[in-house]
Motif scaffolding. Structure first.
Motif, PDB file in Angstrom:
ATOM      1  N   LYS A   8      -7.114 -16.146  -1.832  1.00  0.00           N
ATOM      2  CA  LYS A   8      -5.806 -15.517  -1.790  1.00  0.00           C
ATOM      3  C   LYS A   8      -5.213 -15.607  -3.194  1.00  0.00           C
ATOM      4  CE  LYS A   8      -1.210 -15.820   0.268  1.00  0.00           C
ATOM      5  NZ  LYS A   8      -0.294 -16.633   1.103  1.00  0.00           N
ATOM      6  N   VAL A   9      -4.764 -14.478  -3.722  1.00  0.00           N
ATOM      7  CA  VAL A   9      -4.334 -14.374  -5.122  1.00  0.00           C
ATOM      8  C   VAL A   9      -2.917 -13.825  -5.180  1.00  0.00           C
ATOM      9  CG1 VAL A   9      -4.726 -13.041  -7.227  1.00  0.00           C
ATOM     10  CG2 VAL A   9      -6.654 -14.127  -6.070  1.00  0.00           C
ATOM     11  N   THR A  10      -2.055 -14.470  -5.990  1.00  0.00           N
ATOM     12  CA  THR A  10      -0.669 -14.004  -6.120  1.00  0.00           C
ATOM     13  C   THR A  10      -0.258 -13.748  -7.566  1.00  0.00           C
ATOM     14  OG1 THR A  10       0.130 -16.302  -6.142  1.00  0.00           O
ATOM     15  CG2 THR A  10       0.077 -15.175  -4.006  1.00  0.00           C
ATOM     16  N   ASN A  11      -1.118 -14.099  -8.532  1.00  0.00           N
ATOM     17  CA  ASN A  11      -0.763 -13.850  -9.926  1.00  0.00           C
ATOM     18  C   ASN A  11      -2.024 -13.575 -10.737  1.00  0.00           C
ATOM     19  OD1 ASN A  11      -1.849 -16.465 -10.963  1.00  0.00           O
ATOM     20  ND2 ASN A  11      -0.145 -17.331  -9.787  1.00  0.00           N
ATOM     21  N   ARG A  12      -1.829 -13.211 -12.003  1.00  0.00           N
ATOM     22  CA  ARG A  12      -2.954 -12.798 -12.841  1.00  0.00           C
ATOM     23  C   ARG A  12      -3.951 -13.930 -13.067  1.00  0.00           C
ATOM     24  NH1 ARG A  12      -2.865  -9.164 -18.321  1.00  0.00           N
ATOM     25  NH2 ARG A  12      -5.060  -9.479 -18.904  1.00  0.00           N
ATOM     26  N   ASN A  13      -3.453 -15.142 -13.304  1.00  0.00           N
ATOM     27  CA  ASN A  13      -4.369 -16.261 -13.548  1.00  0.00           C
ATOM     28  C   ASN A  13      -5.254 -16.522 -12.332  1.00  0.00           C
ATOM     29  OD1 ASN A  13      -3.438 -16.694 -16.154  1.00  0.00           O
ATOM     30  ND2 ASN A  13      -1.925 -18.228 -15.532  1.00  0.00           N
ATOM     31  N   GLU A  14      -4.655 -16.487 -11.141  1.00  0.00           N
ATOM     32  CA  GLU A  14      -5.449 -16.679  -9.919  1.00  0.00           C
ATOM     33  C   GLU A  14      -6.442 -15.540  -9.738  1.00  0.00           C
ATOM     34  OE1 GLU A  14      -2.123 -19.106  -7.226  1.00  0.00           O
ATOM     35  OE2 GLU A  14      -2.526 -16.981  -6.861  1.00  0.00           O
ATOM     36  N   MET A  51      -7.563  -3.708 -11.107  1.00  0.00           N
ATOM     37  CA  MET A  51      -7.306  -4.918 -10.323  1.00  0.00           C
ATOM     38  C   MET A  51      -5.852  -5.360 -10.460  1.00  0.00           C
ATOM     39  SD  MET A  51     -10.584  -7.406 -10.934  1.00  0.00           S
ATOM     40  CE  MET A  51     -12.231  -7.016 -10.345  1.00  0.00           C
ATOM     41  N   LEU A  52      -5.360  -5.360 -11.683  1.00  0.00           N
ATOM     42  CA  LEU A  52      -3.976  -5.771 -11.929  1.00  0.00           C
ATOM     43  C   LEU A  52      -2.997  -4.815 -11.255  1.00  0.00           C
ATOM     44  CD1 LEU A  52      -4.224  -6.797 -15.699  1.00  0.00           C
ATOM     45  CD2 LEU A  52      -3.975  -8.314 -13.724  1.00  0.00           C
ATOM     46  N   ALA A  53      -3.349  -3.539 -11.232  1.00  0.00           N
ATOM     47  CA  ALA A  53      -2.490  -2.555 -10.575  1.00  0.00           C
ATOM     48  C   ALA A  53      -2.396  -2.837  -9.079  1.00  0.00           C
ATOM     49  CB  ALA A  53      -3.017  -1.151 -10.832  1.00  0.00           C
ATOM     50  N   LEU A  54      -3.522  -3.186  -8.457  1.00  0.00           N
ATOM     51  CA  LEU A  54      -3.500  -3.529  -7.033  1.00  0.00           C
ATOM     52  C   LEU A  54      -2.646  -4.762  -6.774  1.00  0.00           C
ATOM     53  CD1 LEU A  54      -7.197  -2.962  -5.869  1.00  0.00           C
ATOM     54  CD2 LEU A  54      -5.167  -1.774  -5.029  1.00  0.00           C
ATOM     55  N   LEU A  55      -2.757  -5.751  -7.649  1.00  0.00           N
ATOM     56  CA  LEU A  55      -1.946  -6.954  -7.506  1.00  0.00           C
ATOM     57  C   LEU A  55      -0.457  -6.612  -7.612  1.00  0.00           C
ATOM     58  CD1 LEU A  55      -1.842 -10.020  -7.207  1.00  0.00           C
ATOM     59  CD2 LEU A  55      -2.107 -10.209  -9.691  1.00  0.00           C
ATOM     60  N   ALA A  56      -0.113  -5.735  -8.560  1.00  0.00           N
ATOM     61  CA  ALA A  56       1.277  -5.336  -8.740  1.00  0.00           C
ATOM     62  C   ALA A  56       1.800  -4.568  -7.527  1.00  0.00           C
ATOM     63  CB  ALA A  56       1.420  -4.495 -10.004  1.00  0.00           C
ATOM     64  N   GLN A  57       0.921  -3.799  -6.883  1.00  0.00           N
ATOM     65  CA  GLN A  57       1.319  -3.016  -5.717  1.00  0.00           C
ATOM     66  C   GLN A  57       1.499  -3.870  -4.467  1.00  0.00           C
ATOM     67  OE1 GLN A  57      -1.759  -0.050  -5.355  1.00  0.00           O
ATOM     68  NE2 GLN A  57      -1.440   0.670  -7.455  1.00  0.00           N
ATOM     69  N   ASN A  58       0.994  -5.108  -4.519  1.00  0.00           N
ATOM     70  CA  ASN A  58       1.049  -5.998  -3.349  1.00  0.00           C
ATOM     71  C   ASN A  58       1.688  -7.321  -3.751  1.00  0.00           C
ATOM     72  OD1 ASN A  58      -0.729  -4.573  -1.118  1.00  0.00           O
ATOM     73  ND2 ASN A  58      -1.815  -4.313  -3.059  1.00  0.00           N
ATOM     74  N   PRO A  59       3.010  -7.365  -3.885  1.00  0.00           N
ATOM     75  CA  PRO A  59       3.685  -8.583  -4.331  1.00  0.00           C
ATOM     76  C   PRO A  59       3.471  -9.786  -3.413  1.00  0.00           C
ATOM     77  CG  PRO A  59       5.260  -6.959  -3.499  1.00  0.00           C
ATOM     78  CD  PRO A  59       3.946  -6.263  -3.633  1.00  0.00           C
ATOM     79  N   GLN A  60       3.100  -9.526  -2.164  1.00  0.00           N
ATOM     80  CA  GLN A  60       2.813 -10.624  -1.244  1.00  0.00           C
ATOM     81  C   GLN A  60       1.462 -11.262  -1.530  1.00  0.00           C
ATOM     82  OE1 GLN A  60       2.395  -7.492  -0.579  1.00  0.00           O
ATOM     83  NE2 GLN A  60       0.582  -7.196   0.706  1.00  0.00           N
TER      84      GLN A  60
END
Length: 308
Positions: A126-132, A100-109
């Motif tokens: 809509k999520v933009t950081n780890r806490n969200e 999950m974190l890898a996907l978030l890192a791959q999508n900075p938007q």
């Protein structure tokens, strides 16, 4: 007939009354038995009974539908599946959080987190950081066996195509609530005056205090869901409508579905499939175009009972 009764159920009652079909309602209105002579047909939820079991399951599983569309080379928004860790490591695996974190890192938007099954935009984040991400994950997993993560994309337009055997019955845009500035009033004041006050919870408090320049249009919700305040607007014939219908028909053909509502979105000027819904829900549309909704359900029920 109760005023609060679903349009879907009203349409079935009306059709059956005109065709000599007995209707029996069970499970609080969610299971409907339709009998004519020795023939009995069922509707469940918003599924009228025309789709095969596999088509129904594919449509209701966002991840599986995306995979099937990719196999058929139908442009779509990818949805990455994560199973609830409560199912055990042999099912959910051990590296799901890192993935999950890898996907978030791959999508900075940002990314969008939502249940793998479900409609109406409920529990969509809509999520933009780890806490969200962790908050959204916890919320979705509290009531779902699986969630999907999709890249957040700026949707320029979203269109719903309701198809019956490949034929477009209804095509409409989902127009999100917006306000236009006058150079005097704040975003909060404009939204409240327009009856969109509840949309302000989607925005940061400091943003709502800004005065909008005269003529500046501000969309109030990033989601296009009708339950989130969007309005259905019927589309006229033309290139855009034809492109949406063609894409929706390709998607329906890819999973072999007969009666469905298919959401297509325009991102960076290109159309792609967002979701396929096996249950055709038209409650919001019926408030504006009841005759069109009834005609669509009538046509579907004709197929259920073998009418021409």
């Amino acid at each position: 007939m109760a005023g609060s009764e679903r349009i879907f159920l009203q349409a079935i009652r009306r059709y059956c009354a005109g065709h000599g079909i007995a209707v029996e309602i069970r499970s609080g209105g969610w299971l409907i038995a339709m009998r004519r002579g020795a023939t009995c047909r069922f509707a469940f939820g918003y599924d009228i009974g025309l789709n095969s079991a596999i088509a129904h399951r594919l449509a209701n599983d966002k991840s599986a539908a995306g995979e099937a569309l990719s196999l058929a080379q139908v442009p779509c928004v990818p949805h990455h599946l994560f199973l609830n860790p409560s199912l055990g490591v042999h099912v959910a695996g051990t590296a799901w959080h890192d993935a999950m974190l890898a996907l978030l890192a791959q999508n900075p938007q940002g990314v969008v987190v939502k249940p793998n099954e479900g409609t109406s935009g409920r529990a969509v984040f809509k999520v933009t950081n780890r806490n969200e991400l962790d908050r959204a994950m916890t919320e979705v997993f509290s009531s779902s066996l699986g969630l999907v993560i999709a890249p957040y994309v700026e949707i320029e337009d979203e269109v719903r195509v309701i198809l019956l055997e490949g034929r477009p019955m209804i095509v409409y845009r989902k127009e999100r609530p917006s306000v236009t500035g006058d150079g005097v009033h704040t975003l909060h004041e404009l939204a409240t005056a327009a009856g969109h006050g509840r949309q302000l919870r989607e925005l940061e408090a400091r943003e709502t205090k800004n005065v909008l320049a005269k003529g500046e249009r501000r969309i109030l919700n990033w989601r296009h869901n009708l339950d989130a305040g969007a309005e259905p607007v019927l589309m006229d014939d033309g290139e855009v409508r034809a492109a949406c219908v063609k894409l929706a028909a390709d998607a329906a053909s890819a999973i072999g579905i007969t009666f469905a509502s298919i959401d297509v979105v325009r991102v960076d000027g290109a159309w792609r499939v967002l979701e396929i819904n096996s249950g055709v829900m038209m409650e919001a549309l019926a408030k504006l175009h009841p005759e069109l909704v009834h005609a669509t359900y009538d046509a579907a029920l004709d197929r259920v009972f073998g009418e021409d």
